[in-house]
Design an enzyme around this catalytic site. Sequence first.
Site, PDB file in Angstrom:
ATOM      1  N   CYS A 113      45.313  40.668  38.330  1.00 42.85           N
ATOM      2  CA  CYS A 113      44.039  41.159  38.881  1.00 42.85           C
ATOM      3  C   CYS A 113      42.952  40.094  38.884  1.00 42.85           C
ATOM      4  CB  CYS A 113      43.560  42.372  38.098  1.00 42.85           C
ATOM      5  SG  CYS A 113      44.758  43.690  38.169  1.00 42.85           S
ATOM      6  N   HIS A 257      36.578  43.978  39.945  1.00 43.74           N
ATOM      7  CA  HIS A 257      37.957  44.339  40.287  1.00 43.74           C
ATOM      8  C   HIS A 257      38.070  45.863  40.248  1.00 43.74           C
ATOM      9  CE1 HIS A 257      42.166  44.881  40.315  1.00 43.74           C
ATOM     10  NE2 HIS A 257      42.237  45.219  39.049  1.00 43.74           N
ATOM     11  N   ASN A 287      44.301  50.435  43.132  1.00 44.90           N
ATOM     12  CA  ASN A 287      44.212  49.077  42.584  1.00 44.90           C
ATOM     13  C   ASN A 287      45.113  48.160  43.410  1.00 44.90           C
ATOM     14  OD1 ASN A 287      44.439  46.718  41.097  1.00 44.90           O
ATOM     15  ND2 ASN A 287      44.866  47.732  39.145  1.00 44.90           N
TER      16      ASN A 287
END
Length: 330
Positions: A113, A257, A287
């Site tokens: 990420c 994020h 995500n």
Amino acid sequence: MLGSRIAGMGHFVPERVVTNDDMKQWMDTSDEWIHQRTGIRERRWVEGDVGASELGEHAARQALAEAGMEAKDLDLILFATLSPDLNFPGSSCLLQARLGVPGIATLDIRNQCTGFLYGLSTADAFIRSGMMKNVLVVGGEVHSSGLDLSTRGRDVTVLFGDGAGAAVLTATDGERRIIDHELHADGRYAEILMVEAPASRSNPRLTQEMIDRGAHFPKMDGKHVFKHAVERIPEVARSILARNNLTLDDVALLVPHQANMRINEMVVRQLGFPPEKVVHNIQKYGNTTAASIPIALHEAAQEGRIKPGEIVLMVAFGAGLTWGATLVRW
Ligand code: ACO
């Protein structure tokens, strides 16, 4: 002093929408559970055999067009992904071939990420050094082909979506530029979020027994990851601002994020930052890991949420563990 600015961006998500209710055909879950815990309503998943570099190509072509450049103008292609098309070679090579520019340097970034921010900092460093002029940074993921669709994998599977985002960085000596990066990692916690197989540390790399217990699917200690994220993100945000003699009041837009809406809400509360200056799109995409920051940043730019000269702060946290922040004067 030489620096780099974002000259153009692009993003791409597959057409197929998978809602929380759609998940119920595969596993025991509910829209209520997923939305309450994560903020996610739906995500995009590819159909058929589509790899990360294919999504990356769409985003990259848009970013090049926005920058008014052609692929042949690039000196380097960076590809951040945890879901490469192949074990090797890296997706940056495959993207280079797709863009039709043989000979240009390529580099894969494997920092989950935080991958896009590691990519931006690498590109920025090459440009600041004078070694390169134009660098493409892509974050792209195809998670959907690697998720456990049974109830066994529901805690992880409902979180992830496919997509790609891209930025073209170019050399500048102007004020509008990337200001700074702060990057961190702590490999002691590698196993709280990982895919165990196939892997070189197992011989053979993949066995029927591994497949039967789902070792080829991501495994996560969600509570542990959550706890680290809500500590590390505010810490790195404060630190990068302090070392640049800036405060949160100077920040026009925060692009975190998109792992979990609850994590981001908690971070924003801890920082005492105005919620209306924070970008959220997890409800639409889930995500998308290395793609999440460039997708969110590009959408915010397209919506006119950032004016030239304003300061944007990006923060990320993910598997590795890895975390970091990038400050940009837009
Ligand atoms: N649907 C319904 N029930 C579920 C689901 C689901 N999809 N998933 C888990 N459950 C159940 C569990 O089995 C458990 O049931 P039990 O109490 O009967 O045992 C219950 O719900 C609670 O599960 P928890 O895991 O305790 O739920 P939690 O509140 O911790 O939320 C979540 C889980 C959303 C995953 C959260 O921990 C989280 O978001 N963690 C951080 C994720 C993250 O940031 N990842 C990093 C980025 S990803 C990257 O870097 C690749």
